[in-house]
Design a protein around this motif. Sequence first.
Motif, PDB file in Angstrom:
ATOM      1  N   ASP A  42       0.877  -1.163   0.000  1.00 49.77           N
ATOM      2  CA  ASP A  42       0.000   0.000   0.000  1.00 49.77           C
ATOM      3  C   ASP A  42       0.918   1.218   0.000  1.00 49.77           C
ATOM      4  N   LYS A  43       0.898   1.978  -1.075  1.00 48.73           N
ATOM      5  CA  LYS A  43       1.831   3.089  -1.249  1.00 48.73           C
ATOM      6  C   LYS A  43       1.729   4.104  -0.113  1.00 48.73           C
ATOM      7  N   ASP A  44       0.507   4.454   0.291  1.00 46.42           N
ATOM      8  CA  ASP A  44       0.336   5.447   1.359  1.00 46.42           C
ATOM      9  C   ASP A  44       0.947   4.971   2.673  1.00 46.42           C
ATOM     10  N   VAL A  45       0.739   3.715   3.022  1.00 50.96           N
ATOM     11  CA  VAL A  45       1.299   3.170   4.258  1.00 50.96           C
ATOM     12  C   VAL A  45       2.825   3.114   4.160  1.00 50.96           C
ATOM     13  N   ILE A  47       4.812   5.032   2.442  1.00 50.78           N
ATOM     14  CA  ILE A  47       5.342   6.391   2.560  1.00 50.78           C
ATOM     15  C   ILE A  47       5.240   6.892   3.994  1.00 50.78           C
ATOM     16  N   LYS A  48       4.104   6.671   4.631  1.00 51.68           N
ATOM     17  CA  LYS A  48       3.935   7.106   6.025  1.00 51.68           C
ATOM     18  C   LYS A  48       4.899   6.388   6.962  1.00 51.68           C
ATOM     19  N   GLY A  51       9.110   4.916   3.849  1.00 47.73           N
ATOM     20  CA  GLY A  51       9.615   4.448   2.565  1.00 47.73           C
ATOM     21  C   GLY A  51      10.849   3.576   2.722  1.00 47.73           C
ATOM     22  N   HIS A  70       4.464   1.066  12.128  1.00 51.51           N
ATOM     23  CA  HIS A  70       3.632   2.253  11.880  1.00 51.51           C
ATOM     24  C   HIS A  70       2.159   1.940  12.152  1.00 51.51           C
ATOM     25  N   TYR A  78      -4.232  -3.944  10.194  1.00 49.42           N
ATOM     26  CA  TYR A  78      -3.435  -4.240   9.014  1.00 49.42           C
ATOM     27  C   TYR A  78      -3.331  -5.741   8.826  1.00 49.42           C
TER      28      TYR A  78
END
Length: 113
Positions: A42-45, A47-48, A51, A70, A78
């Motif tokens: 999941d790109k948003d997760v 990045i948060k 990365g 996170h 998750y």
Amino acid sequence: PPKALIPRFQELEYIRSYLLGKMGWELINSVPNVSGGLGMFDKDVAIKAGGYGADSHAEDMDMMTRMAAHMMNNRLDYKIGYIPLSCCWTEGPPNIQILGRQRTRWASRLFQM
């Protein structure tokens, strides 16, 4: 399928690791890493969670650890899943010397964690 002995060995090892190992870890939501060639995040997760780290030598395990941390730290649900029907072709080491270097690299990256 590969014809040489070392790539056949690695193919068998991947089947053991990916099919049996990761499916077992998935049952308790604890897949330790999502291997690069087969990973989807999941790109948003991602990045948060920070990365990919420029100083990381164990990118896949490092990313999984930071993403899970996170989610837990923010009390978010998750799931780390494994899809056994996924298909990916990877080129294995052609000989014992390159296999040894690969495994040494993997072990040193794990030790970095």
